[in-house]
Design a protein around this motif. Structure first.
Motif, PDB file in Angstrom:
ATOM      1  N   ILE A 155       5.267  -8.836   1.873  1.00 15.92           N
ATOM      2  CA  ILE A 155       6.062  -9.104   3.081  1.00 15.92           C
ATOM      3  C   ILE A 155       7.082  -7.995   3.295  1.00 15.92           C
ATOM      4  O   ILE A 155       7.281  -7.523   4.418  1.00 15.92           O
ATOM      5  N   GLU A 156       7.733  -7.552   2.218  1.00 17.01           N
ATOM      6  CA  GLU A 156       8.679  -6.440   2.323  1.00 17.01           C
ATOM      7  C   GLU A 156       7.984  -5.187   2.832  1.00 17.01           C
ATOM      8  O   GLU A 156       8.527  -4.456   3.671  1.00 17.01           O
TER       9      GLU A 156
ATOM     10  N   SER B 111       5.469   1.218   3.491  1.00 21.43           N
ATOM     11  CA  SER B 111       5.717   2.282   2.512  1.00 21.43           C
ATOM     12  C   SER B 111       4.760   3.455   2.696  1.00 21.43           C
ATOM     13  O   SER B 111       4.413   4.128   1.719  1.00 21.43           O
ATOM     14  N   ILE B 112       4.342   3.702   3.938  1.00 26.43           N
ATOM     15  CA  ILE B 112       3.360   4.765   4.204  1.00 26.43           C
ATOM     16  C   ILE B 112       3.902   6.130   3.772  1.00 26.43           C
ATOM     17  O   ILE B 112       3.204   6.927   3.136  1.00 26.43           O
ATOM     18  N   ARG B 113       5.154   6.416   4.122  1.00 29.27           N
ATOM     19  CA  ARG B 113       5.738   7.708   3.745  1.00 29.27           C
ATOM     20  C   ARG B 113       5.894   7.816   2.227  1.00 29.27           C
ATOM     21  O   ARG B 113       5.623   8.872   1.642  1.00 29.27           O
ATOM     22  N   ASP B 114       6.354   6.735   1.602  1.00 25.90           N
ATOM     23  CA  ASP B 114       6.488   6.745   0.141  1.00 25.90           C
ATOM     24  C   ASP B 114       5.136   6.976  -0.522  1.00 25.90           C
ATOM     25  O   ASP B 114       5.022   7.751  -1.483  1.00 25.90           O
ATOM     26  N   ASP B 115       4.110   6.297  -0.021  1.00 23.14           N
ATOM     27  CA  ASP B 115       2.772   6.452  -0.593  1.00 23.14           C
ATOM     28  C   ASP B 115       2.281   7.897  -0.438  1.00 23.14           C
ATOM     29  O   ASP B 115       1.613   8.440  -1.335  1.00 23.14           O
ATOM     30  N   ALA B 116       2.603   8.504   0.707  1.00 23.61           N
ATOM     31  CA  ALA B 116       2.190   9.900   0.929  1.00 23.61           C
ATOM     32  C   ALA B 116       2.871  10.839  -0.053  1.00 23.61           C
ATOM     33  O   ALA B 116       2.247  11.782  -0.573  1.00 23.61           O
ATOM     34  N   MET B 117       4.163  10.603  -0.334  1.00 23.96           N
ATOM     35  CA  MET B 117       4.873  11.448  -1.288  1.00 23.96           C
ATOM     36  C   MET B 117       4.369  11.226  -2.713  1.00 23.96           C
ATOM     37  O   MET B 117       4.286  12.169  -3.513  1.00 23.96           O
TER      38      MET B 117
END
Length: 537
Positions: free
Chosen positions: A153-154, A160-166
């Motif tokens: 849900i969070e 977290s697309i950007r976090d996953d990309a990094m």
């Protein structure tokens, strides 16, 4: 810098594309004129104040607060309700009242998405209840599933697309530098351990976040499962949970995390640059002068944010310490001395209430960031990352794995045990000389260990952008020798007491449930009055 060296690496270009595409997507807030979830702002102030008080008592990392609030709210609502299809709107409203989402921000059309997540997991929890006879396994699966649901849900509220990309960029950059062949035989497991270490080092993922990612790695079909598929999935969940937990708690992970943590500041600042200039990040990165300026700006902003975060952490931790210490002093220490010792020694009582907040303040505020030199190294590391440079000074193999022989390990363990005995014996001797009672002394040692660990964690939070190696000297080595046992005990206590926090049990199940019901009822009454007022006039 020559033209050839300004060629942007392909992995970096792919990451920039993700940031640009994400920036161009529709915001979760939606169109201005569409219906949004709204709450009464006057009534919400009561819930907001309560939430701040609870945060003071239950110390948490800032980036985990909303996720943990979601888990707490859902746990309470699932416990008292059997209607999962009607939990999304109350959950969002409660998050708004507590200040975790802005008022009139979340589009009503997105409520069914949240509802589908809740329904899927509630059916899974119900299937676990019906198919798992062992109460211990059932309870563990319930808590495990709830933790994954809360982050899903969070992740929907803040993708977290950007976090996953990094994470992907960091993995592609560094995975060849890590040799785990002697530790882990299976290549897939080696890759998973690298991913876990990067998640922990770069975006500070906790167990719930790692469980979520690993669940969809091992069982991608669960993302699109329907409630009818919950029962067969529940039957496979115990083995899946054990497999995921074994990955999260693998012995190699701490060592690998410490290695990845050295490179974290480089990728953190580069992410800030991409996020600050999503439409022209490729232009910024392609020009060394613009990149240098962007990196300096991002670093300075991070240093300022770290200082503010440290200040907030100090205030929150001091409030937490003072409240819990005062409560324990008047519920345990004072009654013990009155009933069993027949007198009260005020010096130990005063020390027990005041010493630890002061210690936390001194530990946390002694932190200093060597900004100029640190920024220079981060900039060099980013240049090595984004350009095809022939020589790499920062992004080179920096792993320093110490493999001691069995004899040396035995000697080191004996020295560690000796440090443990000396440190705690010295502290106990001082407490006895100050006439601390058994209860007063135990409380002092308990909080000394926990506060030392909290302070160290706060310092690490403030130092998350520091890439400079620590310069050890003889005083640091001697201090670490005696302080490490206290810190290790504090770490152990922190992990254990978080599972059996009596204050949190009282807050969550004795105070919070009726209080939140009162807030909701008051808001409904205010809405009813406003409706009648409109009908009257």
């Amino acid at each position: 810098m020559s033209q050839s060296t300004t060629r942007i690496m392909e992995n970096v270009s792919d990451t920039i594309a993700v940031f640009r595409e994400r920036h161009n997507e529709e915001s979760i807030a939606g169109a201005k004129d569409e219906p949004k979830v709204a709450v009464n702002e006057t009534v919400s102030k009561m819930a907001y104040v309560y939430e701040k008080l609870r945060q003071a008592i239950d110390y948490q990392e800032e980036h985990l607060i909303r996720k943990n609030a979601i888990a707490r709210i859902l746990k309470r609502r699932i416990f008292v309700s059997d209607r999962p299809a009607h939990m999304a709107a109350p959950l969002i409203r409660e998050l708004i009242r507590a200040g975790y989402l802005p008022n009139k921000y979340f589009p009503e059309r997105r409520l069914p998405d949240v509802e589908s997540i809740i329904v899927k997991y509630v059916y899974l929890i119900d299937a676990i209840t019906r198919t798992m006879p062992d109460p211990k396994i059932r309870r563990r699966l319930h808590n495990w599933t709830l933790s994954v649901m809360s982050f899903e849900i969070e992740d929907y509220l803040k993708p977290s697309i950007r976090d996953d990309a990094m994470v992907e960029l960091m993995y592609k950059t560094l995975h060849e530098q890590v040799d785990l062949s002697k530790d882990i035989f299976n290549p897939e497991d080696r890759d998973i351990q690298i991913y876990i270490a990067i998640h922990r080092a770069l975006i500070k993922s906790d167990s719930a976040m790692l469980r979520y990612h690993l669940l969809y790695y091992y069982a991608p079909q669960w993302r699109f499962s329907t409630p009818t598929e919950a029962v067969p999935f529940a039957q496979t969940l115990p083995d899946l949970m054990n497999r995921i937990e074994s990955q999260i708690n693998h012995p190699v992970n701490d060592r690998l995390y410490n290695y990845m943590k050295r490179f974290g500041p480089i990728f953190t600042v580069l992410k800030d640059v991409f996020q600050n200039f999503p439409d022209r990040a490729d232009q910024i990165v392609g020009d060394p002068n613009q990149l240098e300026q962007a990196v300096h700006d991002a670093c300075n902003k991070r240093y300022t944010t770290a200082a503010a975060k440290l200040s907030r952490g100090v205030v929150r931790s001091i409030i937490y310490i003072f409240l819990t210490k005062t409560i324990l002093a008047f519920t345990l220490e004072l009654p013990y001395e009155i009933i069993f010792l027949k007198h009260v020694k005020f010096l130990p009582l005063i020390i027990n209430v005041t010493f630890h907040p002061i210690l936390m303040f001194l530990i946390a505020t002694s932190m200093r960031v060597p900004a100029d030199e640190n920024t220079r190294i981060i900039l060099q590391g980013i240049r090595e990352l984004v350009y095809d440079l022939p020589e790499k000074e920062i992004l080179k193999k920096r792993q320093r794995t110490v493999r001691s022989s069995g004899v040396l390990n035995t000697i080191f363990n004996i020295l560690y045990a000796l440090a443990f005995i000396i440190s705690f014996s010295a502290i106990i001797w001082v407490l006895m000389s100050l006439e601390f009672s058994i209860v007063s002394g135990l409380l002092f040692l308990f909080f000394l260990s926990v506060i030392s660990f909290f302070g160290l964690r706060l310092r690490q939070t403030a130092k998350e952008l520091v890439i400079l190696d620590r310069r050890d000297n003889s005083l640091n080595i001697i201090f670490d020798f005696f302080a490490l046992p206290v810190l290790r005990v504090g770490r152990w206590i922190s992990r254990k007491t978080s599972k059996v926090n009596v204050f949190m049990f009282i807050m969550d199940f004795i105070i919070e449930a009726p209080f939140k019901l009162l807030v909701e009822t008051t808001e409904d009454w205010v809405s009813f009055q406003e409706q009648k007022k409109e009908e009257t006039f």
